[in-house]
Design a protein around this motif. Structure first.
Motif, PDB file in Angstrom:
ATOM      1  N   PRO A   1      38.087 107.247  27.989  1.00  0.00           N
ATOM      2  CA  PRO A   1      39.371 107.137  29.067  1.00  0.00           C
ATOM      3  C   PRO A   1      39.054 105.519  29.227  1.00  0.00           C
ATOM      4  CG  PRO A   1      37.370 109.231  30.191  1.00  0.00           C
ATOM      5  CD  PRO A   1      36.545 108.605  28.608  1.00  0.00           C
ATOM      6  N   LEU A   2      40.687 105.135  29.654  1.00  0.00           N
ATOM      7  CA  LEU A   2      40.470 103.645  29.569  1.00  0.00           C
ATOM      8  C   LEU A   2      39.691 103.237  31.193  1.00  0.00           C
ATOM      9  CD1 LEU A   2      43.793 103.396  28.407  1.00  0.00           C
ATOM     10  CD2 LEU A   2      42.336 102.612  27.514  1.00  0.00           C
ATOM     11  N   ALA A   3      39.429 102.258  31.469  1.00  0.00           N
ATOM     12  CA  ALA A   3      38.490 101.687  32.347  1.00  0.00           C
ATOM     13  C   ALA A   3      39.671 101.534  33.065  1.00  0.00           C
ATOM     14  CB  ALA A   3      37.768 100.100  32.223  1.00  0.00           C
TER      15      ALA A   3
ATOM     16  N   ALA B   1      56.708 109.475  28.883  1.00  0.00           N
ATOM     17  CA  ALA B   1      56.616 109.574  27.469  1.00  0.00           C
ATOM     18  C   ALA B   1      56.599 108.223  26.538  1.00  0.00           C
ATOM     19  CB  ALA B   1      57.494 110.642  26.174  1.00  0.00           C
ATOM     20  N   ASP B   2      57.272 107.329  26.998  1.00  0.00           N
ATOM     21  CA  ASP B   2      56.977 105.981  26.748  1.00  0.00           C
ATOM     22  C   ASP B   2      55.462 105.051  27.063  1.00  0.00           C
ATOM     23  OD1 ASP B   2      58.178 103.634  25.223  1.00  0.00           O
ATOM     24  OD2 ASP B   2      58.132 103.100  27.386  1.00  0.00           O
TER      25      ASP B   2
ATOM     26  N   GLU C   1      50.291 104.094  26.645  1.00  0.00           N
ATOM     27  CA  GLU C   1      48.970 103.994  26.373  1.00  0.00           C
ATOM     28  C   GLU C   1      48.325 104.489  25.087  1.00  0.00           C
ATOM     29  OE1 GLU C   1      45.928 107.486  29.153  1.00  0.00           O
ATOM     30  OE2 GLU C   1      48.042 106.480  29.894  1.00  0.00           O
ATOM     31  N   ASN C   2      48.512 105.635  24.924  1.00  0.00           N
ATOM     32  CA  ASN C   2      47.731 105.977  24.231  1.00  0.00           C
ATOM     33  C   ASN C   2      47.384 104.684  22.772  1.00  0.00           C
ATOM     34  OD1 ASN C   2      47.499 108.060  24.591  1.00  0.00           O
ATOM     35  ND2 ASN C   2      49.112 109.392  23.995  1.00  0.00           N
ATOM     36  N   SER C   3      48.970 103.727  22.719  1.00  0.00           N
ATOM     37  CA  SER C   3      48.740 103.087  21.760  1.00  0.00           C
ATOM     38  C   SER C   3      47.780 102.197  21.612  1.00  0.00           C
ATOM     39  CB  SER C   3      49.812 101.933  21.229  1.00  0.00           C
ATOM     40  OG  SER C   3      50.281 101.135  22.493  1.00  0.00           O
ATOM     41  N   LYS C   4      47.143 101.696  23.323  1.00  0.00           N
ATOM     42  CA  LYS C   4      45.924 100.663  23.374  1.00  0.00           C
ATOM     43  C   LYS C   4      44.320 101.587  22.929  1.00  0.00           C
ATOM     44  CE  LYS C   4      48.631  98.544  26.426  1.00  0.00           C
ATOM     45  NZ  LYS C   4      48.674  98.621  28.228  1.00  0.00           N
TER      46      LYS C   4
ATOM     47  N   ARG D   1      41.988 105.186  12.308  1.00  0.00           N
ATOM     48  CA  ARG D   1      42.904 105.729  10.875  1.00  0.00           C
ATOM     49  C   ARG D   1      42.181 106.886  10.327  1.00  0.00           C
ATOM     50  NH1 ARG D   1      47.203 103.697   9.199  1.00  0.00           N
ATOM     51  NH2 ARG D   1      47.112 101.583   9.672  1.00  0.00           N
ATOM     52  N   GLY D   2      42.956 108.075  10.334  1.00  0.00           N
ATOM     53  CA  GLY D   2      42.119 109.039   9.535  1.00  0.00           C
ATOM     54  C   GLY D   2      41.592 109.867  10.608  1.00  0.00           C
TER      55      GLY D   2
END
Length: 118
Positions: free
Chosen positions: A116-118, A91-92, A97-100, A108-109
């Protein structure tokens, strides 16, 4: 109960006492988990967004929601234990990953999905 590791150990013992390890394959546990998620979803299916926000205070619905959440959590914990996945670490990692992927400046909003991340 102190942590997820303790819960996983209790679930292992619970299954062993009933000789259920033979049934607790990753496939079966994933399918059972999906079924329990479906039961949780069914509790919200016909609620308005406003009703869904207050379901925890509904004396009739709250115990059902709590029970379905527990079922989901228990199956998820058992599956992760069987696959040797540290749920808290996973989860951490996912949150990092999601924060990036979903920076506040860009998302925002917004409910749009990030590429997807490269």
């Amino acid at each position: 109960m102190e942590d997820i590791g303790e819960l996983a150990a209790q679930l292992r013992e619970f299954a062993a006492e009933r000789d259920w390890e033979q049934f607790h394959t990753p496939k079966n546990l994933a399918m059972a988990l999906a079924g329990e998620v479906g039961e949780l979803v069914a509790e919200f299916q016909w609620l308005t967004p406003e009703q869904s926000r207050t379901v925890a205070t509904d004396p009739e619905a709250s115990p059902r929601i709590r029970g379905e959440l527990a079922d989901v959590f228990l199956y998820l914990t058992r599956l992760a234990d069987l696959l040797d996945v540290d749920l808290l670490q996973a989860a951490d990692d996912k949150l990092q990953e999601n924060s990036k992927r979903y920076t506040p400046e860009t998302y925002r909003g917004s409910s749009r999905k990030a590429p997807p991340l490269a």
